[in-house]
Design a protein around this motif. Structure first.
Motif, PDB file in Angstrom:
ATOM      1  N   VAL A   1     -12.486   8.989 -16.532  1.00 20.50           N
ATOM      2  CA  VAL A   1     -12.523   8.123 -15.359  1.00 20.50           C
ATOM      3  C   VAL A   1     -11.438   8.560 -14.390  1.00 20.50           C
ATOM      4  CG1 VAL A   1     -12.325   5.770 -14.479  1.00 20.50           C
ATOM      5  CG2 VAL A   1     -13.392   6.183 -16.716  1.00 20.50           C
ATOM      6  N   TRP A   2     -11.845   8.882 -13.164  1.00 22.16           N
ATOM      7  CA  TRP A   2     -10.891   9.190 -12.096  1.00 22.16           C
ATOM      8  C   TRP A   2     -10.669   7.918 -11.279  1.00 22.16           C
ATOM      9  CZ3 TRP A   2     -12.294  14.402  -9.251  1.00 22.16           C
ATOM     10  CH2 TRP A   2     -12.206  15.470 -10.163  1.00 22.16           C
ATOM     11  N   MET A   3      -9.414   7.665 -10.905  1.00 19.59           N
ATOM     12  CA  MET A   3      -9.093   6.562 -10.001  1.00 19.59           C
ATOM     13  C   MET A   3      -8.340   7.138  -8.813  1.00 19.59           C
ATOM     14  SD  MET A   3      -8.146   3.418 -12.531  1.00 19.59           S
ATOM     15  CE  MET A   3      -9.393   2.761 -13.652  1.00 19.59           C
ATOM     16  N   MET A   4      -8.919   6.967  -7.631  1.00 21.37           N
ATOM     17  CA  MET A   4      -8.373   7.569  -6.412  1.00 21.37           C
ATOM     18  C   MET A   4      -8.133   6.485  -5.366  1.00 21.37           C
ATOM     19  SD  MET A   4     -10.739  11.044  -6.335  1.00 21.37           S
ATOM     20  CE  MET A   4      -9.549  12.016  -5.406  1.00 21.37           C
ATOM     21  N   TYR A   5      -7.205   5.596  -5.684  1.00 25.21           N
ATOM     22  CA  TYR A   5      -6.864   4.492  -4.797  1.00 25.21           C
ATOM     23  C   TYR A   5      -5.522   4.771  -4.110  1.00 25.21           C
ATOM     24  CZ  TYR A   5     -10.538   1.889  -7.256  1.00 25.21           C
ATOM     25  OH  TYR A   5     -11.735   1.485  -7.777  1.00 25.21           O
ATOM     26  N   GLY A   6      -5.110   3.837  -3.283  1.00 27.63           N
ATOM     27  CA  GLY A   6      -3.771   3.903  -2.704  1.00 27.63           C
ATOM     28  C   GLY A   6      -3.719   3.868  -1.200  1.00 27.63           C
ATOM     29  N   TYR A   7      -4.707   4.463  -0.518  1.00 22.91           N
ATOM     30  CA  TYR A   7      -4.615   4.489   0.943  1.00 22.91           C
ATOM     31  C   TYR A   7      -4.862   3.098   1.529  1.00 22.91           C
ATOM     32  CZ  TYR A   7      -5.481   5.083   5.838  1.00 22.91           C
ATOM     33  OH  TYR A   7      -5.425   4.930   7.201  1.00 22.91           O
ATOM     34  N   ASN A   8      -5.983   2.478   1.190  1.00 25.13           N
ATOM     35  CA  ASN A   8      -6.251   1.136   1.718  1.00 25.13           C
ATOM     36  C   ASN A   8      -5.118   0.177   1.352  1.00 25.13           C
ATOM     37  OD1 ASN A   8      -8.646   2.202   2.602  1.00 25.13           O
ATOM     38  ND2 ASN A   8      -9.958   1.017   1.236  1.00 25.13           N
ATOM     39  N   GLU A   9      -4.650   0.289   0.108  1.00 30.03           N
ATOM     40  CA  GLU A   9      -3.605  -0.604  -0.373  1.00 30.03           C
ATOM     41  C   GLU A   9      -2.282  -0.387   0.366  1.00 30.03           C
ATOM     42  OE1 GLU A   9      -6.589   0.145  -3.668  1.00 30.03           O
ATOM     43  OE2 GLU A   9      -5.597   1.305  -2.089  1.00 30.03           O
ATOM     44  N   SER A  10      -2.066   0.852   0.861  1.00 32.50           N
ATOM     45  CA  SER A  10      -0.783   1.161   1.498  1.00 32.50           C
ATOM     46  C   SER A  10      -0.556   0.371   2.774  1.00 32.50           C
ATOM     47  CB  SER A  10      -0.690   2.659   1.805  1.00 32.50           C
ATOM     48  OG  SER A  10      -1.551   3.016   2.882  1.00 32.50           O
ATOM     49  N   HIS A  11      -1.630  -0.175   3.366  1.00 29.53           N
ATOM     50  CA  HIS A  11      -1.458  -0.983   4.570  1.00 29.53           C
ATOM     51  C   HIS A  11      -0.788  -2.320   4.257  1.00 29.53           C
ATOM     52  CE1 HIS A  11      -3.521   1.762   7.241  1.00 29.53           C
ATOM     53  NE2 HIS A  11      -4.480   1.893   6.332  1.00 29.53           N
ATOM     54  N   GLY A  12      -0.603  -2.617   2.973  1.00 29.39           N
ATOM     55  CA  GLY A  12       0.170  -3.792   2.580  1.00 29.39           C
ATOM     56  C   GLY A  12       1.665  -3.562   2.647  1.00 29.39           C
ATOM     57  N   GLY A  13       2.042  -2.345   3.008  1.00 30.13           N
ATOM     58  CA  GLY A  13       3.455  -2.037   3.129  1.00 30.13           C
ATOM     59  C   GLY A  13       4.081  -1.675   1.795  1.00 30.13           C
ATOM     60  N   ARG A  14       5.338  -1.155   1.869  1.00 28.32           N
ATOM     61  CA  ARG A  14       6.014  -0.710   0.661  1.00 28.32           C
ATOM     62  C   ARG A  14       6.241  -1.850  -0.332  1.00 28.32           C
ATOM     63  NH1 ARG A  14       8.010   2.445   4.752  1.00 28.32           N
ATOM     64  NH2 ARG A  14       9.760   1.080   5.290  1.00 28.32           N
ATOM     65  N   ASP A  15       6.354  -3.054   0.201  1.00 29.60           N
ATOM     66  CA  ASP A  15       6.574  -4.191  -0.693  1.00 29.60           C
ATOM     67  C   ASP A  15       5.361  -4.462  -1.586  1.00 29.60           C
ATOM     68  OD1 ASP A  15       9.050  -4.515   0.372  1.00 29.60           O
ATOM     69  OD2 ASP A  15       8.467  -6.116   1.763  1.00 29.60           O
ATOM     70  N   GLY A  16       4.194  -3.947  -1.186  1.00 31.07           N
ATOM     71  CA  GLY A  16       2.994  -4.186  -1.983  1.00 31.07           C
ATOM     72  C   GLY A  16       2.763  -3.152  -3.066  1.00 31.07           C
ATOM     73  N   ALA A  17       3.611  -2.114  -3.137  1.00 32.53           N
ATOM     74  CA  ALA A  17       3.394  -1.038  -4.094  1.00 32.53           C
ATOM     75  C   ALA A  17       3.476  -1.520  -5.536  1.00 32.53           C
ATOM     76  CB  ALA A  17       4.400   0.091  -3.848  1.00 32.53           C
ATOM     77  N   THR A  18       4.389  -2.473  -5.787  1.00 35.37           N
ATOM     78  CA  THR A  18       4.543  -2.961  -7.151  1.00 35.37           C
ATOM     79  C   THR A  18       3.273  -3.667  -7.623  1.00 35.37           C
ATOM     80  OG1 THR A  18       6.919  -3.238  -6.833  1.00 35.37           O
ATOM     81  CG2 THR A  18       5.907  -4.441  -8.663  1.00 35.37           C
ATOM     82  N   ALA A  19       2.731  -4.534  -6.754  1.00 34.09           N
ATOM     83  CA  ALA A  19       1.496  -5.226  -7.118  1.00 34.09           C
ATOM     84  C   ALA A  19       0.357  -4.242  -7.311  1.00 34.09           C
ATOM     85  CB  ALA A  19       1.146  -6.255  -6.048  1.00 34.09           C
ATOM     86  N   TYR A  20       0.307  -3.226  -6.464  1.00 26.88           N
ATOM     87  CA  TYR A  20      -0.719  -2.190  -6.592  1.00 26.88           C
ATOM     88  C   TYR A  20      -0.611  -1.490  -7.942  1.00 26.88           C
ATOM     89  CZ  TYR A  20      -2.452   2.616  -6.167  1.00 26.88           C
ATOM     90  OH  TYR A  20      -3.054   3.821  -6.391  1.00 26.88           O
ATOM     91  N   GLN A  21       0.615  -1.176  -8.331  1.00 33.20           N
ATOM     92  CA  GLN A  21       0.835  -0.515  -9.621  1.00 33.20           C
ATOM     93  C   GLN A  21       0.319  -1.384 -10.763  1.00 33.20           C
ATOM     94  OE1 GLN A  21       4.898   0.700 -10.284  1.00 33.20           O
ATOM     95  NE2 GLN A  21       4.669   0.456 -12.495  1.00 33.20           N
ATOM     96  N   THR A  22       0.641  -2.672 -10.697  1.00 33.37           N
ATOM     97  CA  THR A  22       0.209  -3.602 -11.740  1.00 33.37           C
ATOM     98  C   THR A  22      -1.315  -3.658 -11.833  1.00 33.37           C
ATOM     99  OG1 THR A  22       2.197  -4.954 -11.434  1.00 33.37           O
ATOM    100  CG2 THR A  22       0.314  -5.993 -12.524  1.00 33.37           C
ATOM    101  N   GLU A  23      -1.965  -3.748 -10.673  1.00 34.63           N
ATOM    102  CA  GLU A  23      -3.432  -3.829 -10.670  1.00 34.63           C
ATOM    103  C   GLU A  23      -4.056  -2.535 -11.183  1.00 34.63           C
ATOM    104  OE1 GLU A  23      -5.201  -6.376 -10.264  1.00 34.63           O
ATOM    105  OE2 GLU A  23      -3.751  -7.785  -9.415  1.00 34.63           O
TER     106      GLU A  23
END
Length: 738
Positions: free
Chosen positions: A120-142
């Motif tokens: 399984v490849w997961m290629m996320y991160g660009y859409n999520e990056s518009h949440g700003g650097r503060d959202g990176a932790t939540a992105y990592q968790t998800e």
């Protein structure tokens, strides 16, 4: 060289340090709640295994990858024999924990199990990056949660799935005043790349950094590699393919000889999978209209869900074509295992619950002329039929018409409404109609492009925007010749395009790889003016040739007007008719006692000889280079002893005479069918014997030389001592003329 929005340096700055601390503590806190230990680290090597199925999830970067499939192309080129399958299940609008879908659309968990991936490849991160650097932790968790969810689902089927997590790519500063420089965005993307790496470590997944390589790539490239800073163009995807291939298979296939073959096969596979996974008319497949019941209870789902099953098989069948292409082979796709579509039962007159007589209307359509007669035309205006389905049969189901600045009528024709049926030719199109003689009626129609479900289009930016749900296509036509640049071999020259008329100018106007075809002729110089040219002077041109050049070649000697392919002249020692064989005038001196007849290559056409052995006779025969057989049949009228002598000579002095290399039939009284073909080259004379009763001229019993023979001829007499009634002998000799 362009300035980058963000320079990647090995030196850690305070922002990165603090961000890393935040991410690390967040991941650590999350990790305390995990019930499983990660089986691998993010930087651990990855290996494709035989028969792997790879499912690709992500947003825009992954979704667009299927339309410019260089990543799979490069990987397949390096995975020969492993038979790996790729299925793209990305949506541009997705984020790691949200997937907007129509009601009834198969959810990601069910689709995962349907595809049944090993990887399984997961290629996320660009859409999520518009949440700003503060959202990176939540992105990592998800992201960690999603890996855990999919891993558990695959374990339910007994598969220990391997995961590859890709960072987002960098933003490219294109220098366009209409686009941002991207400084803040790249800082965000770098934070989400780091979050992806940490999620991979935490999940035991392979991590592939796309951010750092694309920063360097954008900085080093003199060409723009994105459409708008973030969406890669075809060249950008080609470079990305090299990065991913190097990371996952440890090398990049440097040979491009098979890449286009693989690429085309993958495009075909992706088209079928795209129409399965992103099927149009979804409301009729799984939505509110799927259960509508028509004639005899047939529903939309009965017809359209079956087509999804067809597409599953057709997609799988095209994997074999891809694998063959990776080996440099061309394989015709075999869809013989695909079931036929469900036959749709018409509502018209069928008594369907979903239809009625008023709704069905009439199936007797007015002709264009009848329709025109029913129209009310304002005073001062004139209306005529410009184009119709009778004139152009594929002008069916038009959904939009528009006139361009050249006065051409464009039509979007949705022939396959409501959607393309698997196995059919795609006939939906965007067409251009022209009135070349200005009589108000279209006399020329060109298909600009075949586009699935062309619901609408708009001229823009030197081309046309056209909807092709779920995609929006931009078909650029730089030179305005009515052919998209992607299909035009000369997109800046309006006189050159597929279907153009060739002219004598040394240019391939119709883009078929041939220059001036149909206009050119091949000419040859005819120096000896015999109507045949010298093949070594061949010149193909559509220009008129100089005097003395003709279209007929194959003269083997253009210095001799007597030598040419159809020559009937026979010139001793020359190949006058250019068949590769010399013509020879062979002189035959033959004598026999008492009687004889002789033949060359054919005993059915015997030449009678003289009756006086002391004199003999002379003949001349035209023969060609190669093997021949000379035969003599002699007999004695007194039934005692017969004898024969022969001397053959060419003008170049080559001589053959009777001697003990001639062979004779030791059973001359045997039936004639034993000697069928005895004067021919292919006759089996292995049972014949070499002449042994021979003697020179002057030796008894034949002591005199035939008076016609050349003086000093070395020919020997051959005689027969067999006391048989007919006293006949058969002599033969195979000779080879130069």
């Amino acid at each position: 060289m362009r300035t980058l929005p963000l320079e990647v340096s090995p030196t850690r700055d305070p922002l990165k340090s603090s961000l890393a601390w935040i991410l690390s503590t967040s991941i650590l806190a999350f990790g305390l709640n995990l019930a499983w230990a990660p089986p691998a680290l993010a930087d651990s090597p990855f290996e494709f295994k035989k028969d792997d199925v790879v499912a690709i999830f992500g947003n825009g970067l992954a979704d667009r990858m299927q339309h410019s499939p260089w990543v799979e192309t490069m990987l397949q080129a390096n995975l020969k024999g492993k038979k790996v399958r790729f299925r793209n299940m990305s949506f541009s609008g997705d984020i790691v924990n949200q997937r907007p879908r129509n009601k009834g659309f198969t959810n990601d968990a069910e689709y995962l199990q349907h595809v049944a991936p090993d990887v399984v490849w997961m290629m996320y991160g660009y859409n999520e990056s518009h949440g700003g650097r503060d959202g990176a932790t939540a992105y990592q968790t998800e992201l960690v949660n999603l890996v855990a969810k999919y891993r558990e689902l695959r374990k339910q089927d007994g598969v220990d799935a391997r995961f590859v997590l890709f960072s987002p790519i960098a933003y490219e500063n294109t220098g366009s005043p209409h686009l941002p420089k991207g400084d803040d965005l790249n800082h965000n993307l770098q934070a989400y790349a780091e979050a992806t790496r940490k999620a991979a470590d935490q999940s035991g997944a392979k991590y592939v950094d796309l951010f750092t390589p694309t920063v360097k790539l954008f900085e080093a490239s003199d060409e723009q590699l994105t459409l708008n800073g973030i969406h890669l163009n075809a060249k950008g995807y080609h470079h990305l393919a090299e990065v991913i291939s190097d990371e996952l298979v440890g090398e990049t296939d440097g040979s491009t000889s098979t890449h286009q073959l693989i690429y085309d096969a993958i495009k075909d596979k992706n088209w079928h999978w795209h129409n399965r996974y992103r099927a149009t008319d979804g409301n009729d497949i799984w939505g509110s209209r799927s259960g509508l019941s028509f004639v005899e209870g047939q529903t939309n789902a009965d017809v359209l869900v079956h087509e999804l099953k067809m597409l599953d098989l057709m997609t799988a069948n095209r994997d074999s074509v891809i694998w063959a292409a990776a080996e440099g082979k061309t394989l015709e796709v075999d869809d013989s295992n695909v079931p036929q579509p469900v036959v749709v039962k018409t509502n018209v007159g069928g008594g369907s619950k979903s239809s009625n007589k008023d709704k069905e209307g009439s199936t007797s359509y007015l002709s264009p002329e009848e329709s025109l007669a029913k129209l009310a035309v304002p005073e001062g205006f004139e209306l005529n039929i410009f184009a119709s389905e009778e004139m152009f049969p594929d002008l069916a189901n038009p959904v939009q018409l528009q006139v361009d600045t050249k006065g051409r009528l464009w039509a979007a024709s949705w022939n396959s409404y409501p959607k393309w049926q698997p196995g059919d030719e795609l006939i939906d199109s965007l067409m251009i109609f022209e009135d070349t003689d200005n009589d108000g009626v279209a006399d020329k129609r060109k298909i600009f492009a075949h586009v699935h479900n062309p619901l609408g289009f708009e001229f823009w930016g030197g081309g046309v925007l056209v909807t092709s749900g779920p995609d929006l296509l931009f078909l650029k036509d730089t030179d305005g010749d009515g052919v998209p640049d992607a299909e035009d071999c000369a997109p800046t020259d309006p006189s050159v395009f597929p279907g153009a008329t060739e002219t004598c100018d040394g240019v391939d106007e119709d883009c078929d790889g041939a220059v001036d075809e149909g206009l050119s002729a091949t000419w040859y110089e005819d120096a000896d003016v015999d109507g045949w040219g010298n093949p070594d002077t061949e010149n193909t041109t559509c220009q008129d040739p100089p005097t003395g050049w003709i279209t007929q070649g194959f003269d083997c000697d253009d210095t001799d007007p007597n030598v040419f392919p159809t020559s009937t002249q026979q010139i001793d020692g020359l190949d006058s008719d250019c068949d590769g064989l010399l013509d020879w005038e062979v002189t035959f001196w033959i004598s026999g006692d008492d009687e004889f007849e002789w033949c060359v290559d054919d005993e059915t056409n015997m030449t009678p000889g003289n009756t006086s052995w002391q004199v003999g006779a002379v003949w001349t025969v035209w023969m060609e280079s190669g093997d021949h057989v000379v035969g003599i049949r002699g007999w004695d009228t007194g039934y005692v002893i017969t004898a024969a002598i022969a001397h053959l000579e060419l003008s170049d002095g080559t001589t053959w005479v009777t001697d003990n290399t001639w062979v004779y039939d030791p059973q001359p009284s045997a039936p004639g069918d034993t000697r069928v073909g005895w004067c021919g080259v292919g006759f089996d004379d292995s049972t014949w014997q070499n002449a042994n009763e021979i003697g020179p001229i002057g030796t008894n019993p034949w002591g005199s030389a035939p008076s016609t023979f050349p003086a000093g001829s070395p020919a020997l007499w051959i005689w027969d001592h067999y006391p048989v009634n007919l006293n006949t002998q058969y002599l033969r000799k195979q000779i080879t003329l130069p």
